[in-house]
Scaffold this active site. Sequence first.
Site, PDB file in Angstrom:
ATOM      1  N   ASP A  42       3.132   1.215  11.487  1.00  0.00           N
ATOM      2  CA  ASP A  42       3.784   2.528  11.441  1.00  0.00           C
ATOM      3  C   ASP A  42       2.748   3.582  11.074  1.00  0.00           C
ATOM      4  O   ASP A  42       1.775   3.298  10.367  1.00  0.00           O
ATOM      5  CB  ASP A  42       4.922   2.548  10.413  1.00  0.00           C
ATOM      6  CG  ASP A  42       5.996   1.515  10.723  1.00  0.00           C
ATOM      7  OD1 ASP A  42       6.529   1.555  11.843  1.00  0.00           O
ATOM      8  OD2 ASP A  42       6.274   0.671   9.859  1.00  0.00           O
ATOM      9  N   ASP A  83       3.072   6.950   9.127  1.00  0.00           N
ATOM     10  CA  ASP A  83       3.923   7.843   8.342  1.00  0.00           C
ATOM     11  C   ASP A  83       3.153   9.092   7.968  1.00  0.00           C
ATOM     12  O   ASP A  83       1.929   9.063   7.771  1.00  0.00           O
ATOM     13  CB  ASP A  83       4.444   7.138   7.092  1.00  0.00           C
ATOM     14  CG  ASP A  83       5.301   5.921   7.431  1.00  0.00           C
ATOM     15  OD1 ASP A  83       5.882   5.904   8.539  1.00  0.00           O
ATOM     16  OD2 ASP A  83       5.380   4.998   6.602  1.00  0.00           O
ATOM     17  N   ASP A 134       3.840   3.336  -5.050  1.00  0.00           N
ATOM     18  CA  ASP A 134       3.900   2.052  -5.750  1.00  0.00           C
ATOM     19  C   ASP A 134       2.530   1.475  -6.096  1.00  0.00           C
ATOM     20  O   ASP A 134       2.240   1.192  -7.257  1.00  0.00           O
ATOM     21  CB  ASP A 134       4.727   1.036  -4.940  1.00  0.00           C
ATOM     22  CG  ASP A 134       4.310   0.969  -3.470  1.00  0.00           C
ATOM     23  OD1 ASP A 134       3.289   1.583  -3.102  1.00  0.00           O
ATOM     24  OD2 ASP A 134       5.008   0.296  -2.689  1.00  0.00           O
TER      25      ASP A 134
END
Length: 460
Positions: free
Chosen positions: A69, A71, A142
Amino acid sequence: MYNRAGTGQSARPAAMSPRILPRPAHTVSRKDIDSDALKVLYRLKNHGFVAYLVGGGVRDLLLGRRPKDFDIGTSAHPQAVKRLFRNCFIIGRRFRLCHVRFGRKVVEVSTFRRQAEPDDGDTLIRRDNTFGTPEEDAFRRDFTVNALFYDIATFSVIDYVGGLEDLERRTIRTIGDPGVRFREDPVRMLRAVALATRLVFTIDPDTMEAIRFLRGEIVKSSPARILEAFYKILRQGAARRTFEILHELGLLAYILPAADEAVARGDHELLSSLARLDEVRRSGRVAVEDLDHALLLGTLLVPIGLPPRGAGARELRRGAPEEEPLDLAAEMASLGAEPEVEPAAAAVSLALPFARRDLDRLRLILAAQPRLREIHRSGRVRQMLAGRGYLDEALRWLEIHGGPDGGELAIHWRSLESPVAAPPSDAGVAETATGGPPPGRRPRRRRRRRRRPSPTPPTP
């Protein structure tokens, strides 16, 4: 050293000057970035907004991997993004995101956010829509290797949290106190293990100790989110090693006890099933999008003796569009399989909300396997399975779990599925040559339209 209290320290480390790598000092190139993601980046930049490629996409490009992906993080608020792109859809409650669609492809755009605070008396963050700066956005992520930014305006890589150093060390580390970060979102413990096994990284000792100490917090997470994390683990090509580490850390026992027991005793069936799925995934013989939930559930549940019974399933979400109900008993009977009688003890201790439609589909996939081995009855079996929506999945199961000859059998059935163009017949040639129907066939009679009677003029 990990602070077991995990509540007195802020999740954010002390502020530090960002480390900025100019274009000559890194390997990220625009030619490796998806063209539609570049369109989004440039349109945001050209309208005066800050626009960065963020997260795992930057990490994978720096590692020389092809990102799954791309992003984007931006200073534009969701409504501003929507005004720039007619093909934009705003989704989510806990975390508002913009999905910019290009056909079936989705480019995810999120506004920079700062670290949200949990509600009073709670450690979980349930809403996260407080906008912030790029630096604040980096510190709320995170892991350090997931907090790297690529600036489309300067072509530089920006690191606020030490992610470049951890990337060089091949280490997974939380940003800030791991105890705080895992209490905010316990699913991060699953993601840490999955990311380390997929990239072949090590987990930072403090992060590892925090997972062992806080493993019981996983039960506070949404079961649907845990199940979605499991599906990602099964699709990533390192499922066997991930499950082994989840067992070592004590996490698997809280999520799927039967699988934890199987790994503890070195169960050959489960570990081999996961290894076969990994091998097919890494070889590229089966694409990620072709590994649907039913196949993944079967790979995990069947070896540990948890039959895919429909009565034990619960819908993943309510309010989903209703599908045409499947007459499971009739389908099982057509395949020659005996309907399963569910004993009173069938309510196994599964906390994960497996969808009934996935479990029922898995039962049909398994019931079709003996039929797919009846090569001598190819015509009858083909007629029986023609048009069945689960035939493709049954063939993929045969390819993955069908043993040494499973791949050849799947190729055989797919060759029968492909229609072969029939050569033109003599009759067709005759009709083409003469401009009329072939000999021996009566010409089609033309229907004559009946004239409608003209209306009678009114009497003066």
